[in-house]
Write a protein that holds these residues in place. Structure first.
Motif, PDB file in Angstrom:
ATOM      1  N   ILE A 127       8.364   2.448   7.798  1.00 25.95           N
ATOM      2  CA  ILE A 127       7.146   1.638   7.797  1.00 25.95           C
ATOM      3  C   ILE A 127       7.405   0.352   8.583  1.00 25.95           C
ATOM      4  CG2 ILE A 127       6.376   2.599   5.576  1.00 25.95           C
ATOM      5  CD1 ILE A 127       7.306  -0.006   4.238  1.00 25.95           C
ATOM      6  N   GLY A 128       6.352  -0.401   8.870  1.00 24.65           N
ATOM      7  CA  GLY A 128       6.505  -1.668   9.576  1.00 24.65           C
ATOM      8  C   GLY A 128       7.097  -2.743   8.677  1.00 24.65           C
ATOM      9  N   PRO A 134      11.525  -0.189   5.799  1.00 22.77           N
ATOM     10  CA  PRO A 134      10.818  -1.141   6.678  1.00 22.77           C
ATOM     11  C   PRO A 134      11.695  -1.388   7.910  1.00 22.77           C
ATOM     12  CG  PRO A 134      10.986  -1.956   4.411  1.00 22.77           C
ATOM     13  CD  PRO A 134      11.944  -0.818   4.545  1.00 22.77           C
ATOM     14  N   VAL A 135      11.187  -1.041   9.065  1.00 24.13           N
ATOM     15  CA  VAL A 135      12.034  -1.001  10.251  1.00 24.13           C
ATOM     16  C   VAL A 135      11.984  -2.315  11.025  1.00 24.13           C
ATOM     17  CG1 VAL A 135      12.544   0.226  12.387  1.00 24.13           C
ATOM     18  CG2 VAL A 135      11.719   1.499  10.406  1.00 24.13           C
ATOM     19  N   HIS A 136      13.160  -2.885  11.227  1.00 28.44           N
ATOM     20  CA  HIS A 136      13.324  -4.081  12.052  1.00 28.44           C
ATOM     21  C   HIS A 136      12.994  -3.710  13.506  1.00 28.44           C
ATOM     22  CE1 HIS A 136      15.515  -7.305  14.156  1.00 28.44           C
ATOM     23  NE2 HIS A 136      15.515  -7.978  13.024  1.00 28.44           N
ATOM     24  N   PRO A 137      12.330  -4.601  14.253  1.00 24.61           N
ATOM     25  CA  PRO A 137      11.979  -4.283  15.645  1.00 24.61           C
ATOM     26  C   PRO A 137      13.168  -3.802  16.475  1.00 24.61           C
ATOM     27  CG  PRO A 137      10.911  -6.320  14.976  1.00 24.61           C
ATOM     28  CD  PRO A 137      11.817  -5.926  13.846  1.00 24.61           C
ATOM     29  N   THR A 188       0.825  -1.226   0.000  1.00 24.48           N
ATOM     30  CA  THR A 188       0.000   0.000   0.000  1.00 24.48           C
ATOM     31  C   THR A 188       0.849   1.261   0.000  1.00 24.48           C
ATOM     32  OG1 THR A 188      -0.151  -0.128   2.409  1.00 24.48           O
ATOM     33  CG2 THR A 188      -1.940  -1.128   1.151  1.00 24.48           C
ATOM     34  N   VAL A 189       2.071   1.172   0.570  1.00 24.04           N
ATOM     35  CA  VAL A 189       2.927   2.355   0.631  1.00 24.04           C
ATOM     36  C   VAL A 189       3.277   2.858  -0.769  1.00 24.04           C
ATOM     37  CG1 VAL A 189       5.128   1.080   0.700  1.00 24.04           C
ATOM     38  CG2 VAL A 189       4.966   3.317   1.779  1.00 24.04           C
ATOM     39  N   PHE A 190       3.241   1.996  -1.767  1.00 28.34           N
ATOM     40  CA  PHE A 190       3.602   2.381  -3.134  1.00 28.34           C
ATOM     41  C   PHE A 190       2.643   3.446  -3.664  1.00 28.34           C
ATOM     42  CE2 PHE A 190       4.723   1.966  -7.574  1.00 28.34           C
ATOM     43  CZ  PHE A 190       6.069   1.587  -7.532  1.00 28.34           C
ATOM     44  N   SER A 191       1.346   3.197  -3.509  1.00 27.08           N
ATOM     45  CA  SER A 191       0.350   4.179  -3.980  1.00 27.08           C
ATOM     46  C   SER A 191       0.204   5.334  -3.000  1.00 27.08           C
ATOM     47  CB  SER A 191      -1.001   3.497  -4.207  1.00 27.08           C
ATOM     48  OG  SER A 191      -1.428   2.834  -3.034  1.00 27.08           O
ATOM     49  N   PHE A 237       7.789  -6.955   0.097  1.00 24.33           N
ATOM     50  CA  PHE A 237       9.141  -6.414   0.214  1.00 24.33           C
ATOM     51  C   PHE A 237       9.901  -6.556  -1.101  1.00 24.33           C
ATOM     52  CE2 PHE A 237      13.692  -6.805   1.113  1.00 24.33           C
ATOM     53  CZ  PHE A 237      13.909  -5.572   1.694  1.00 24.33           C
ATOM     54  N   ASN A 238       9.825  -7.725  -1.714  1.00 23.47           N
ATOM     55  CA  ASN A 238      10.577  -7.920  -2.953  1.00 23.47           C
ATOM     56  C   ASN A 238       9.982  -7.162  -4.137  1.00 23.47           C
ATOM     57  OD1 ASN A 238      13.032  -9.618  -2.650  1.00 23.47           O
ATOM     58  ND2 ASN A 238      11.601 -10.921  -1.559  1.00 23.47           N
ATOM     59  N   TYR A 239       8.695  -6.827  -4.063  1.00 23.29           N
ATOM     60  CA  TYR A 239       8.124  -5.921  -5.073  1.00 23.29           C
ATOM     61  C   TYR A 239       8.828  -4.565  -4.975  1.00 23.29           C
ATOM     62  CZ  TYR A 239       4.785  -3.204  -7.795  1.00 23.29           C
ATOM     63  OH  TYR A 239       4.207  -2.384  -8.756  1.00 23.29           O
ATOM     64  N   LEU A 240       8.961  -4.063  -3.741  1.00 22.75           N
ATOM     65  CA  LEU A 240       9.640  -2.780  -3.535  1.00 22.75           C
ATOM     66  C   LEU A 240      11.069  -2.829  -4.043  1.00 22.75           C
ATOM     67  CD1 LEU A 240       8.725  -1.301  -0.021  1.00 22.75           C
ATOM     68  CD2 LEU A 240       8.063  -0.457  -2.275  1.00 22.75           C
TER      69      LEU A 240
END
Length: 359
Positions: free
Chosen positions: A258-259, A236-239, A188-191, A266-269
């Motif tokens: 982002i989470g 994307p942030v690791h805990p 969703t972050v993409f759009s 992830f691999n799409y990004l």
């Protein structure tokens, strides 16, 4: 043949998925038991990967949970040993270099179970990394090595392992990537951020050398933000890193934290990114196959073929090193890279063909 397949943490899951798929075709000859140690136990780090990659529910979950390195190692060994004493296996197949890999290898070997190490022989030669200790211990007691590169083969030869134990088969993580390329899913972050093809960076950081010191982490991110020249940085942030970032309070208009994402998102990004900045080893393999420029914020790597053959460059951990690589990236001078030998999507098939010889 009774074969145990061990998986404990996120990096393991994409490595076992193709092996299990190949084993399903020969289950009349090889009986396998999938064991999840529970080293990674939350949904994002474990459950979603099983669903996305079509991995069957584990036959056994040791449910070791969180703890220190020693606590996790001890619980895994204790619970896996108890399982073997109740229902013995002939072979224990471990993958990668996480705590579960080492712990199950030790427990199996002490009970006379043969150990098979998928991704054996890789080395960073950095003894401060827990993963390096896991690799060294596991390889010291492994009976059969399935390797990803000629560099790994040579490492094993130098350690005195007999050639008959070394099987150069390729990279099962790339089997998973190539199989799932048509299924990659736009997050969703993409759009939401109106991201453009090749118009943003993906960043991941989790290693202690980068994230455990506030000032070091702040300086690194400041340099990356500056070097991105306004391009969006998707992080994307690791805990582990999230806790430190909260204390530092870093903010920038182009930095989007982002989470954690699932495998397909992830691999799409990564596939559509301008470049990736990371301190992960596995991601450098995926960027090499997807021909995406990659900057590794480490002083060493256990995957040198991603540099000598692929699209990866070793930047180091000094924040001052970032700027020259960013300049090279923006100038269009980044190397194209090639795909290493046998990273062709057929590694799991080669592994199972070899396993059948043991039946």
């Amino acid at each position: 043949m009774k074969l145990d397949i061990i998986a404990g943490a996120r990096p393991n899951f994409m490595k076992i998925a193709p092996i299990i798929e190949a084993l399903e075709k020969v289950k009349d000859k090889i009986q396998y038991r999938l064991i999840h140690t529970g080293q990674h136990y939350d949904k994002k780090m474990s459950g979603s990967f099983f669903e996305e990659l079509g991995i069957p529910d584990p036959d056994v979950n040791l449910e070791v949970g969180s703890g220190t390195q020693a606590e996790q190692t001890a619980r895994i060994m204790e619970r896996y040993e108890a399982l073997l004493l109740k229902d013995m296996a002939d072979y224990c197949l471990v993958v990668g270099d996480v705590t579960s890999t080492m712990a199950c290898s030790i427990a199996a070997k002490k009970l006379g179970v043969h150990v098979i190490h998928v991704e054996g022989g890789i080395r960073s030669n950095d003894i401060t990394m827990p993963e390096e200790i896991n690799r060294m211990v596991t390889d010291a007691i492994t009976d059969i090595f399935y390797t990803t590169s000629e560099v790994a083969n040579e490492n094993l030869r130098q350690l005195g392992h007999d050639e008959s134990k070394i099987r150069y088969v390729g990279n099962t993580m790339i089997d998973t990537l190539l199989k799932n390329m048509p299924r990659l899913k736009q997050p969703t972050v993409f759009s939401e951020l109106n991201l453009k093809e090749k118009g943003y960076f993906v960043m991941t950081l989790h290693r202690p050398a980068n994230v455990d010191q506030e000032q070091k982490l702040k300086s690194l991110i400041d340099e990356i933000v500056k070097g991105a020249k306004g391009m969006p940085l998707i992080f994307p942030v690791h805990p582990r890193t999230a806790k430190m970032l909260e204390q530092i309070g870093i903010q920038a208009d182009n930095l989007h934290m982002i989470g954690p994402l699932g495998y397909l998102e992830f691999n799409y990004l990564v596939k559509h990114a301008f470049a990736v900045v990371t301190d992960s080893g596995g991601i450098t393999e995926e960027t090499t196959v997807m021909k995406v420029p990659c900057m590794t914020l480490r002083d060493n790597t256990e995957r040198p073929e991603t540099i000598t053959i692929g699209t990866n460059e070793l930047v180091g951990t000094d924040p001052k090193n970032v700027a020259p690589f960013m300049k090279k990236l923006h100038s269009g001078d980044w190397k194209v890279g090639e795909i290493p030998n046998l990273w062709d999507g057929n590694t799991a098939h080669r592994i199972v063909e070899d396993l059948l010889k043991l039946v």
